[in-house]
Motif scaffolding. Structure first.
Motif, PDB file in Angstrom:
ATOM      1  N   LYS A 159     -99.062   2.404  98.814  1.00 36.25           N
ATOM      2  CA  LYS A 159    -100.108   3.050  99.613  1.00 36.25           C
ATOM      3  C   LYS A 159    -100.618   2.110 100.698  1.00 36.25           C
ATOM      4  O   LYS A 159    -100.960   2.560 101.805  1.00 36.25           O
ATOM      5  CB  LYS A 159    -101.259   3.480  98.716  1.00 36.25           C
ATOM      6  N   GLN A 218     -98.120   2.264 103.272  1.00 30.66           N
ATOM      7  CA  GLN A 218     -98.221   3.576 103.923  1.00 30.66           C
ATOM      8  C   GLN A 218     -99.401   3.601 104.889  1.00 30.66           C
ATOM      9  O   GLN A 218     -99.299   4.115 106.024  1.00 30.66           O
ATOM     10  CB  GLN A 218     -98.385   4.658 102.842  1.00 30.66           C
ATOM     11  N   HIS A 278     -99.180   3.834 108.816  1.00 34.28           N
ATOM     12  CA  HIS A 278     -99.867   4.940 109.484  1.00 34.28           C
ATOM     13  C   HIS A 278    -100.778   4.401 110.574  1.00 34.28           C
ATOM     14  O   HIS A 278    -100.830   4.966 111.690  1.00 34.28           O
ATOM     15  CB  HIS A 278    -100.659   5.761 108.462  1.00 34.28           C
ATOM     16  N   GLY A 336    -107.976  15.507 112.876  1.00 34.49           N
ATOM     17  CA  GLY A 336    -107.048  15.712 111.761  1.00 34.49           C
ATOM     18  C   GLY A 336    -106.270  14.453 111.461  1.00 34.49           C
ATOM     19  O   GLY A 336    -105.980  14.115 110.316  1.00 34.49           O
ATOM     20  N   THR A 337    -105.933  13.757 112.565  1.00 32.95           N
ATOM     21  CA  THR A 337    -105.217  12.489 112.382  1.00 32.95           C
ATOM     22  C   THR A 337    -106.082  11.495 111.640  1.00 32.95           C
ATOM     23  O   THR A 337    -105.624  10.766 110.752  1.00 32.95           O
ATOM     24  CB  THR A 337    -104.815  11.933 113.756  1.00 32.95           C
ATOM     25  N   TRP A 338    -107.403  11.478 111.993  1.00 32.77           N
ATOM     26  CA  TRP A 338    -108.340  10.563 111.292  1.00 32.77           C
ATOM     27  C   TRP A 338    -108.558  10.963 109.838  1.00 32.77           C
ATOM     28  O   TRP A 338    -108.713  10.108 108.966  1.00 32.77           O
ATOM     29  CB  TRP A 338    -109.692  10.532 112.037  1.00 32.77           C
ATOM     30  N   ASP A 339    -108.579  12.259 109.578  1.00 31.66           N
ATOM     31  CA  ASP A 339    -108.724  12.701 108.183  1.00 31.66           C
ATOM     32  C   ASP A 339    -107.573  12.204 107.322  1.00 31.66           C
ATOM     33  O   ASP A 339    -107.746  11.778 106.171  1.00 31.66           O
ATOM     34  CB  ASP A 339    -108.800  14.226 108.121  1.00 31.66           C
ATOM     35  N   GLN A 340    -106.367  12.289 107.900  1.00 38.46           N
ATOM     36  CA  GLN A 340    -105.193  11.813 107.163  1.00 38.46           C
ATOM     37  C   GLN A 340    -105.285  10.300 106.921  1.00 38.46           C
ATOM     38  O   GLN A 340    -104.978   9.807 105.835  1.00 38.46           O
ATOM     39  CB  GLN A 340    -103.921  12.149 107.965  1.00 38.46           C
ATOM     40  N   ASN A 358    -107.808   9.537 104.125  1.00 37.93           N
ATOM     41  CA  ASN A 358    -107.240   9.794 102.789  1.00 37.93           C
ATOM     42  C   ASN A 358    -106.376   8.622 102.327  1.00 37.93           C
ATOM     43  O   ASN A 358    -106.444   8.184 101.181  1.00 37.93           O
ATOM     44  CB  ASN A 358    -106.415  11.074 102.811  1.00 37.93           C
ATOM     45  N   TYR A 359    -105.507   8.156 103.253  1.00 41.44           N
ATOM     46  CA  TYR A 359    -104.689   6.995 102.905  1.00 41.44           C
ATOM     47  C   TYR A 359    -105.573   5.772 102.559  1.00 41.44           C
ATOM     48  O   TYR A 359    -105.329   5.028 101.609  1.00 41.44           O
ATOM     49  CB  TYR A 359    -103.754   6.638 104.059  1.00 41.44           C
TER      50      TYR A 359
END
Length: 603
Positions: free
Chosen positions: A466, A469, A473, A519-523, A526-527
């Motif tokens: 993670k 990841q 990201h 949406g990109t920041w939300d992803q 989460n990471y």
């Protein structure tokens, strides 16, 4: 010493006679009073008496009774008649208070007084009353004591069968209740006396030796002296005169030192009797007269009668029968007055001899007949047989009890052995169980540690994945924004050059929309939360004024990214990153010395 602090079981001895076989015995008259010990020194101390009288006049209740009892004890052996007023005071005070325990004690004193003054018939119903009182109080130790005193009165009256039966009953009770060694020794002493009276000298000495062993252990000099005298009297009965006389004269200085007057008179009387048997009649007469003088001075009536009888016997031997008869009449009168029937046996015999010496044979025959009748009544074969049966019964019961005790001890030992074996087996099983349990626990712990290790390795791998990841990201996001920014710059240049600028603006707007896409920041968040669990909530909890943009900056700083990388991701310039860091420091209230990077890394 205060009378209230002393032992209850104090043996007193006084001299009585056994005219059968001319054996005189020292009788331990147990007085179970509320402690009489060193105060009974037998030597009058007028200062002490005056002090006690003065104290008594100021006292009340039981303390006054105790003081009068002490005064009674002070006088009892030295001058029994002078002790009576103090005894009467204890009786009156105890009854006035209604204290049952003190009434029993003072009534017992009265019985003792009657013993000391040879009023044996009067003492017996008093002791019966005392026995019932103590039974009602539940004091079995004092019941035993009163039974002993009663038995001694019965002995003085020549009622040997009842005497021995009472002593045996008392001894059994003492053994049952676990009475003191001193009290049991007194019973041995008393039973030794009665066995000596009936000429069972071997049994008598066995009991005396039992008592002696206890008194030596207790270091009781008075009692040891009296036991020595008793054994001397047994030797006298066995006609071992020299040994007997030596023992008696060995004790004489001790009695003289202690002023034990009646006991001293008893020794002189016995030595005189031995000398008379050895035909030293003049020396015997001197000892008899010394004994009589002491007896008359200190009021031992029965001993006076014994001295008179022995003097009469002496004058019979000298052939002075008329003089002998005069002494014998007085002796017989005392025996009749005191009810000492066993003494009367010897008195009647000597009266018969005196009359025969005077040639008055009819009178001699009458007294001789009376002598035989009384002798057979008291010391006949049937009575002796009954008394021997009592001894056999006691010894048999004692052996049976000892056998039962031994059987119980064997049974107890077997039970203990079985319990020990069971405990041993239980311990072995418990140990095996404990080892098995320990092995199971160790195995379980190892398995758990193994599972934990696998889980940790898995978690570490997941976390590592993670983190990779997240980093990928973030870098991808930075690279994408960098490319889009570059593309945006190129389009702006084309737009500036001329044609179709509106179309270029639409492309620029599309690029801006992609750069600022939540949406990109939300992803990304989460990471980030998968790797740094609880970071965002902890920041908001500690610093509620932080905005979403500040939170994004802190997340990127937490990943330890460079300012350029952060600028690309946030779509701002490097200078903008510096300004954002400055604003964040103010919100976090950090001084110039504090490191923003270190603070974020510790959250």
């Amino acid at each position: 010493m205060n009378i209230s602090t002393m032992s209850n079981n104090v043996p007193f001895s006084r001299t009585i006679s056994d005219v059968h076989a001319k054996v005189d015995k020292m009788l331990p008259l147990l007085i179970f009073v509320f402690g009489l010990s060193s105060l009974i020194g037998h030597a009058q101390d007028q200062k002490k008496v005056d002090s006690l009288l003065q104290a008594a006049s100021k006292q009340t209740d039981t303390t006054q009774i105790i003081t009068y009892a002490t005064l009674w004890a002070e006088h009892l052996f030295v001058d029994p008649l002078a002790s009576k007023p103090y005894l009467d005071s204890t009786l009156v005070l105890a009854k006035r208070l209604g204290n049952k325990e003190f009434i029993a004690r003072t009534t017992n004193y009265l019985g003792v007084y009657h013993n000391m003054t040879s009023q044996y018939e009067k003492s017996i119903p008093i002791y019966d009353e005392v026995i019932e009182m103590y039974k009602e109080l539940g004091d079995m130790t004092q019941v035993c004591a009163a039974m002993n005193n009663k038995a001694n009165s019965l002995r003085s009256l020549g009622r040997y069968n009842e005497c021995l039966e009472t002593h045996m009953e008392s001894l059994k009770l003492k053994e049952e209740i676990g009475d003191t060694e001193e009290s049991i020794a007194a019973s041995y002493w008393n039973i030794g006396n009665i066995q000596g009276d009936i000429e069972n000298y071997e049994i008598s000495n066995q009991y005396y030796n039992k008592a002696k062993t206890i008194y030596e252990k207790l270091d009781s000099r008075d009692d040891l002296a009296s036991i020595k005298v008793n054994m001397a009297l047994n030797l006298k009965g066995q006609k071992e005169y020299e040994e007997s006389k030596a023992l008696l004269l060995e004790v004489e200085p001790y009695y003289f030192e202690k002023s034990y007057n009646n006991d001293l008179a008893g020794i002189y009387d016995n030595v005189g009797w031995i000398l008379a048997q050895q035909d030293s009649l003049d020396l015997a007469e001197d000892y008899y007269n010394k004994s009589l003088e002491i007896s008359k001075r200190y009021g031992e009536t029965s001993l006076i009668g014994l001295n008179l009888r022995h003097l009469g016997e002496l004058y019979n031997k000298k052939g002075e029968h008329r003089k002998a008869l005069r002494f014998m009449k007085d002796a017989l009168q005392i025996s009749e007055d005191t009810g000492t029937r066993k003494k009367m046996i010897g008195d009647l015999l000597e009266m018969s001899k005196a009359y025969a010496g005077l040639g008055r044979y009819k009178k001699a025959y009458e007294f001789h007949t009376d002598y035989h009748e009384l002798h057979d009544e008291i010391l006949g074969e049937e009575n002796i047989k009954k008394m021997n049966e009592l001894e056999v019964q006691y010894q048999t019961e004692k052996k049976e009890k000892e056998l039962i005790i031994k059987q119980n001890e064997i049974k107890l030992l077997e039970e203990r052995k079985q319990r020990a074996e069971n405990q041993k087996l239980f311990l072995i099983i418990s140990l095996i169980g404990a080892l098995a349990l320990a092995a199971a626990i160790v195995y379980a712990l190892r398995q758990k540690m193994k599972r934990n290790k696998i889980e940790r390795e898995k978690l570490d791998k997941d976390l590592e994945f993670k983190e990779k990841q997240l980093t990928t990201h973030a870098l991808h996001l930075a690279h994408k924004n960098e490319v889009l920014q570059d593309l945006k710059s190129q389009i702006k240049e084309l737009k500036a050059e001329g044609a179709n600028s509106r179309r270029y603006q639409e492309v620029i707007n599309t690029i801006n929309l992609d750069i600022n896409n939540d949406g990109t920041w939300d992803q990304f968040r989460n990471y980030f939360e998968d790797v740094h669990k609880g970071f965002n909530s902890k920041v908001m909890g500690n610093y509620p004024n932080v905005s979403n943009n500040d939170l994004r900056l802190m997340s990127l700083l937490k990943m330890n990214l460079s300012s350029k990388e952060i600028a690309n991701i946030l779509n701002i310039s490097v200078e903008g990153v510096k300004k954002a860091r400055y604003r964040l420091r103010k919100k976090l209230d950090l001084s110039t010395e504090d490191s923003l990077q270190e603070l974020i890394l510790t959250l």
